[in-house]
Write a protein that holds these residues in place. Structure first.
Motif, PDB file in Angstrom:
ATOM      1  N   HIS A 103      42.313  43.910  55.904  1.00 25.98           N
ATOM      2  CA  HIS A 103      42.989  42.845  55.167  1.00 25.98           C
ATOM      3  C   HIS A 103      43.130  43.244  53.704  1.00 25.98           C
ATOM      4  CE1 HIS A 103      42.468  40.107  58.545  1.00 25.98           C
ATOM      5  NE2 HIS A 103      41.220  40.532  58.632  1.00 25.98           N
ATOM      6  N   CYS A 104      44.007  42.533  53.000  1.00 24.75           N
ATOM      7  CA  CYS A 104      44.176  42.777  51.568  1.00 24.75           C
ATOM      8  C   CYS A 104      42.852  42.472  50.854  1.00 24.75           C
ATOM      9  CB  CYS A 104      45.280  41.881  51.031  1.00 24.75           C
ATOM     10  SG  CYS A 104      45.284  41.771  49.246  1.00 24.75           S
ATOM     11  N   LYS A 105      42.356  43.425  50.093  1.00 27.01           N
ATOM     12  CA  LYS A 105      41.065  43.266  49.399  1.00 27.01           C
ATOM     13  C   LYS A 105      41.107  42.120  48.391  1.00 27.01           C
ATOM     14  CE  LYS A 105      38.002  45.872  51.026  1.00 27.01           C
ATOM     15  NZ  LYS A 105      37.520  44.987  52.091  1.00 27.01           N
ATOM     16  N   PHE A 106      42.220  42.038  47.668  1.00 27.39           N
ATOM     17  CA  PHE A 106      42.315  40.980  46.652  1.00 27.39           C
ATOM     18  C   PHE A 106      42.232  39.600  47.323  1.00 27.39           C
ATOM     19  CE2 PHE A 106      44.373  44.603  44.626  1.00 27.39           C
ATOM     20  CZ  PHE A 106      43.785  44.597  43.376  1.00 27.39           C
ATOM     21  N   CYS A 107      42.948  39.464  48.410  1.00 26.51           N
ATOM     22  CA  CYS A 107      42.936  38.164  49.099  1.00 26.51           C
ATOM     23  C   CYS A 107      41.551  37.877  49.663  1.00 26.51           C
ATOM     24  CB  CYS A 107      43.980  38.146  50.205  1.00 26.51           C
ATOM     25  SG  CYS A 107      45.654  38.154  49.563  1.00 26.51           S
ATOM     26  N   GLU A 108      40.920  38.922  50.199  1.00 29.58           N
ATOM     27  CA  GLU A 108      39.591  38.734  50.760  1.00 29.58           C
ATOM     28  C   GLU A 108      38.593  38.279  49.688  1.00 29.58           C
ATOM     29  OE1 GLU A 108      38.601  41.296  54.700  1.00 29.58           O
ATOM     30  OE2 GLU A 108      38.378  42.316  52.812  1.00 29.58           O
ATOM     31  N   LEU A 109      38.725  38.836  48.501  1.00 26.98           N
ATOM     32  CA  LEU A 109      37.808  38.473  47.413  1.00 26.98           C
ATOM     33  C   LEU A 109      38.220  37.167  46.731  1.00 26.98           C
ATOM     34  CD1 LEU A 109      37.391  42.038  45.829  1.00 26.98           C
ATOM     35  CD2 LEU A 109      35.657  40.759  47.119  1.00 26.98           C
ATOM     36  N   GLU A 168      38.798  44.847  38.075  1.00 26.93           N
ATOM     37  CA  GLU A 168      38.191  45.375  36.853  1.00 26.93           C
ATOM     38  C   GLU A 168      39.252  45.974  35.930  1.00 26.93           C
ATOM     39  OE1 GLU A 168      34.698  48.140  37.118  1.00 26.93           O
ATOM     40  OE2 GLU A 168      33.999  46.488  38.407  1.00 26.93           O
ATOM     41  N   LYS A 169      40.216  46.649  36.563  1.00 28.60           N
ATOM     42  CA  LYS A 169      41.285  47.286  35.776  1.00 28.60           C
ATOM     43  C   LYS A 169      42.249  46.273  35.196  1.00 28.60           C
ATOM     44  CE  LYS A 169      42.182  51.336  38.341  1.00 28.60           C
ATOM     45  NZ  LYS A 169      43.221  51.783  39.258  1.00 28.60           N
ATOM     46  N   MET A 170      42.440  45.172  35.919  1.00 27.85           N
ATOM     47  CA  MET A 170      43.392  44.133  35.491  1.00 27.85           C
ATOM     48  C   MET A 170      42.624  42.812  35.472  1.00 27.85           C
ATOM     49  SD  MET A 170      46.489  45.103  38.121  1.00 27.85           S
ATOM     50  CE  MET A 170      45.591  44.902  39.660  1.00 27.85           C
ATOM     51  N   PRO A 171      41.782  42.592  34.457  1.00 27.15           N
ATOM     52  CA  PRO A 171      40.841  41.460  34.512  1.00 27.15           C
ATOM     53  C   PRO A 171      41.475  40.082  34.314  1.00 27.15           C
ATOM     54  CG  PRO A 171      40.569  42.690  32.469  1.00 27.15           C
ATOM     55  CD  PRO A 171      41.598  43.426  33.262  1.00 27.15           C
ATOM     56  N   ARG A 172      42.713  40.019  33.875  1.00 25.41           N
ATOM     57  CA  ARG A 172      43.329  38.695  33.660  1.00 25.41           C
ATOM     58  C   ARG A 172      44.758  38.653  34.192  1.00 25.41           C
ATOM     59  NH1 ARG A 172      40.581  35.289  30.236  1.00 25.41           N
ATOM     60  NH2 ARG A 172      38.723  36.263  29.340  1.00 25.41           N
ATOM     61  N   GLY A 173      45.130  37.482  34.718  1.00 19.42           N
ATOM     62  CA  GLY A 173      46.513  37.275  35.139  1.00 19.42           C
ATOM     63  C   GLY A 173      47.406  37.144  33.913  1.00 19.42           C
ATOM     64  N   VAL A 174      48.705  37.024  34.126  1.00 20.04           N
ATOM     65  CA  VAL A 174      49.658  36.930  33.018  1.00 20.04           C
ATOM     66  C   VAL A 174      49.284  35.778  32.088  1.00 20.04           C
ATOM     67  CG1 VAL A 174      52.095  36.570  32.431  1.00 20.04           C
ATOM     68  CG2 VAL A 174      51.479  37.992  34.410  1.00 20.04           C
ATOM     69  N   CYS A 175      48.838  34.664  32.637  1.00 20.88           N
ATOM     70  CA  CYS A 175      48.469  33.501  31.824  1.00 20.88           C
ATOM     71  C   CYS A 175      47.112  33.669  31.149  1.00 20.88           C
ATOM     72  CB  CYS A 175      48.457  32.243  32.678  1.00 20.88           C
ATOM     73  SG  CYS A 175      47.122  32.240  33.898  1.00 20.88           S
ATOM     74  N   GLY A 176      46.340  34.666  31.580  1.00 22.16           N
ATOM     75  CA  GLY A 176      45.019  34.875  31.002  1.00 22.16           C
ATOM     76  C   GLY A 176      43.890  34.433  31.903  1.00 22.16           C
ATOM     77  N   ALA A 177      44.212  33.897  33.090  1.00 22.61           N
ATOM     78  CA  ALA A 177      43.145  33.443  34.003  1.00 22.61           C
ATOM     79  C   ALA A 177      42.323  34.639  34.470  1.00 22.61           C
ATOM     80  CB  ALA A 177      43.758  32.725  35.202  1.00 22.61           C
ATOM     81  N   ASP A 178      41.011  34.467  34.465  1.00 23.32           N
ATOM     82  CA  ASP A 178      40.144  35.563  34.920  1.00 23.32           C
ATOM     83  C   ASP A 178      39.732  35.340  36.379  1.00 23.32           C
ATOM     84  OD1 ASP A 178      38.243  33.572  34.848  1.00 23.32           O
ATOM     85  OD2 ASP A 178      37.133  34.399  33.134  1.00 23.32           O
ATOM     86  N   ALA A 179      38.906  36.222  36.891  1.00 24.96           N
ATOM     87  CA  ALA A 179      38.520  36.157  38.315  1.00 24.96           C
ATOM     88  C   ALA A 179      37.859  34.819  38.637  1.00 24.96           C
ATOM     89  CB  ALA A 179      37.590  37.311  38.658  1.00 24.96           C
TER      90      ALA A 179
END
Ligand code: XCC
Ligand code: SF4
Length: 625
Positions: free
Chosen positions: A42-48, A64-75
């Motif tokens: 499965h997609c790792k991002f979706c799984e996490l 880790e490489k892309m810690p924030r979305g375009v809006c700045g939301a973190d994990a």
């Protein structure tokens, strides 16, 4: 890494499933296991839980490489938002089901239907009294009309708390109040969850999770509880009875109609229509010896618990039931119905029939089943099944096993009556350490597990430890097929549990109904806590969903934890991409609500975790471990 191809034995523990998996291969029917293989990895991002699609500046993937979305939301924010919406989905499912029962009661009150009646008037009066509706000297329909207003109100925004909060122990209510977790209205909490998780709203993961818990509590103490209570009022409160389970309940000689989904509003009418003398005569004329209705999944649990209708199987048996080649029609309402059933039915003479406008399936025969016309429509549906009998190809029929006997029907009312009207004898057994505690095992099948290995493994391990097990939903079929729902399974229980169940003539694993009926377990916990003058979190109880898959199961798990019930899951929800959210779920919630989740795929280790929890709670109450 691609998932390794499983052998048939690795897919399920059951003979009926294994034989039908082999036949599915021969007949060219694809199953959930085949598709899981293709979907893995499965997609790792979706799984996490770190994918966000909440706006079109994204979609964003957090790492880790892309810690924030375009809006700045973190994990943390992304995971909490995704989990919040997941819970909202589950709460919406149970609660919209509950609302459908309010609408049926409304149709009864308005005289718009003769097909549905109030079967348990005493229960309606009792609930009305509990919720402050005047009952004395009033006509049943007048009281019912007032109760309708109370329940519709529970879905809206005018209340400070849900009506059934009157059942919640005072200490628990105080915990929720302090945390801002008191559920107010079902639709309100779900809508607020959607609002909070819009871009630019709730950007504090713990705060989002508190609301997720509140949304789940609205499910448990309103959506589901109203669903259960009104189903009892309309269709009768379950009482102990025996029935049969597994694919062997499908008959070689009769017209077979399987009902699948969740709402008894449809399945009860199908059961009634199947007794119609004209249709029975038509079936005989077609060469069948009768009409056989059997259940799948939760609507199966509903008619099993109330009427002893046989249960063909749980979630992963739904495709395999069709593979018997002996099913004339599969009639569905909503939830947990794999869309794959349509092409699977198409491989045989099986008609796939939908009954809810909110759950249509391309390629199905559709009936818009309404309270005013339900029985006539159900007769029409049975007619289609009867007419299909002559199209059955006997060469393609294989009924793989003989059915197994089960005992069902343990509503709280039935448990109390088995105990002679009061909880005291049971509490005495708990105090004496004969029954060390209770664990509710609930929920689904998930092809990521060998089917029912954990559901059954956990139940067996717990009863050995003198822990009484309560089952609902798809675990019912698992426990039943394993023989655990019959009184003679006390031979597998520890000495104390054996003695108590033996004296009462009940099995050590009690079937309490469908997934909305987990509300019965909430009510039972509240009754015990109130009786002892403690909080639910003080009780020697636990919950588990070993093989869960659905949003609804997550909502159940979260309301259990929010009520103070330690809850085991066989696999984690998609939250592991956030340390904050994961820590809160596995540890932090203890300090807030007095319980946490535990994730453990091994049923024996899971039983140990639940056992430790029960020991420590027993000690807390001043009892032996
Ligand atoms: Fe569905 Fe209720 Fe899960 Fe079974 S147990 S797979 S949710 S049918 Ni509810
Ligand atoms: Fe990306 Fe933020 Fe939009 Fe989500 S809400 S898709 S994280 S920009």
């Amino acid at each position: 890494m691609a998932r390794k191809k499983l052998t048939i034995e690795e897919k399920s523990i059951w003979p009926d499933a294994r034989k039908m998996l082999a036949k599915a291969e021969r007949d060219g029917v694809e199953t959930a296991w085949d598709r899981l293989e293709v979907q893995t990895p499965h997609c790792k991002f979706c799984e996490l839980g770190t994918t966000c699609r909440n706006c079109v500046m994204g979609p964003c993937r957090i790492s880790e490489k892309m810690p924030r979305g375009v809006c700045g939301a973190d994990a943390d924010v992304v995971v909490a938002r995704n989990f919040g919406r997941f819970i909202a989905g589950g709460s919406a499912g149970h609660s919209d089901h509950g609302r459908d029962l309010i609408e049926v009661l409304e149709a009864i009150v308005e005289g718009a239907t003769d097909d549905y009646k109030i079967k348990d008037a005493a229960k309606l009066m009792r609930i009305a009294g509990e919720l402050g509706v005047a009952t004395k000297g009033r006509r049943l329909m007048k009281v019912a009309a007032d109760l309708l207003d109370v329940f519709y109100g529970d879905f809206g925004s005018r209340k400070k708390e849900l009506s059934f909060m009157c059942r919640v122990p005072a200490k628990r209510k105080a915990v929720w109040k302090k945390l801002g977790m008191t559920p107010r209205g079902v639709d309100r909490e779900i809508a607020e969850m959607m609002h909070r998780t819009h871009m630019g709203c709730d950007n504090d993961a713990p705060n989002t999770l508190i609301h997720a818990a509140r949304t789940a509590l609205a499910d448990g103490w309103a959506g589901s509880m109203i669903g259960t209570e009104l189903s009892d009022v309309i269709f009768g409160t379950p009482t102990p009875r025996t029935a049969k389970v597994n694919l062997g309940v499908i008959s070689k000689d009769k017209v077979n109609v399987l009902v699948h989904g969740h709402n008894p509003v449809v399945s009860e009418m199908i059961v009634a229509a199947a007794q119609d003398p004209k249709l029975l005569a038509r079936a005989k004329k077609a060469g069948a010896t009768g009409i056989n209705v059997a259940g799948l999944c939760c609507t199966g649990n509903e008619i099993l618990a109330r009427q002893g209708i046989p249960m063909a199987g749980n979630h992963l048996m739904t495709e395999l039931a069709i593979v018997t080649g002996a099913v004339e029609a599969i009639v569905v309402d909503y939830q947990c119905i794999m869309p794959s059933l349509v092409p699977a039915a198409g491989c045989y003479h099986t008609k796939f029939i939908t009954t809810a406008n909110k759950a249509k399936f391309t390629g199905a025969i559709h009936f818009d089943v309404r309270p005013e016309t339900a029985l006539a429509q159900a007769r029409e549906i049975i007619g289609i099944a009867v007419d299909g009998f002559s199209k059955r190809d006997p060469k393609r029929v294989e009924i793989p096993v003989e059915p197994v006997e089960i005992m069902t029907g343990f509503s709280n009312e039935a448990i109390l009556s088995a105990l002679g009207g009061s909880l005291t004898p049971l509490l005495e057994a708990v105090k004496a350490g004969k029954v060390r505690g209770f664990v509710a095992i609930v929920g689904c099948n998930n092809p990521k597990f060998q089917q029912d290995s954990c559901n059954v493994g956990l139940a067996k391990a717990l009863i050995e430890k003198d822990i009484m097990v309560l089952v609902t939903g798809c675990v019912t079929t698992a426990a039943g097929k394993a023989g655990l729902l019959m009184p003679d399974s006390i031979s597998q229980a520890g000495p104390g549990l054996k003695e108590v169940c033996g004296a009462l003539g009940i099995p050590p694993v009690l079937h309490m109904g469908s997934c909305v009926d987990n509300s019965r377990i909430l009510q039972l916990c509240a009754l015990i806590a109130n009786e002892l003058g403690v909080d639910i979190s003080d009780l020697p109880v636990g919950a588990s969903s070993p093989e869960w898959y659905s949003e609804k199961a997550a909502a159940i798990g979260l309301y259990a934890v929010a009520c103070g019930i330690y809850t085991h899951l066989g696999l984690p929800p998609n939250i592991l991409g956030s340390k904050t959210v994961t820590d809160l779920a596995l540890n932090g919630l203890e300090g807030l609500v007095g319980a946490t989740f535990a994730v453990e795929p091994d049923p024996i280790k899971a039983a140990d975790l639940l056992d430790q929890r029960i020991s420590s709670k027993r000690k807390g109450l001043g009892l032996s471990a």
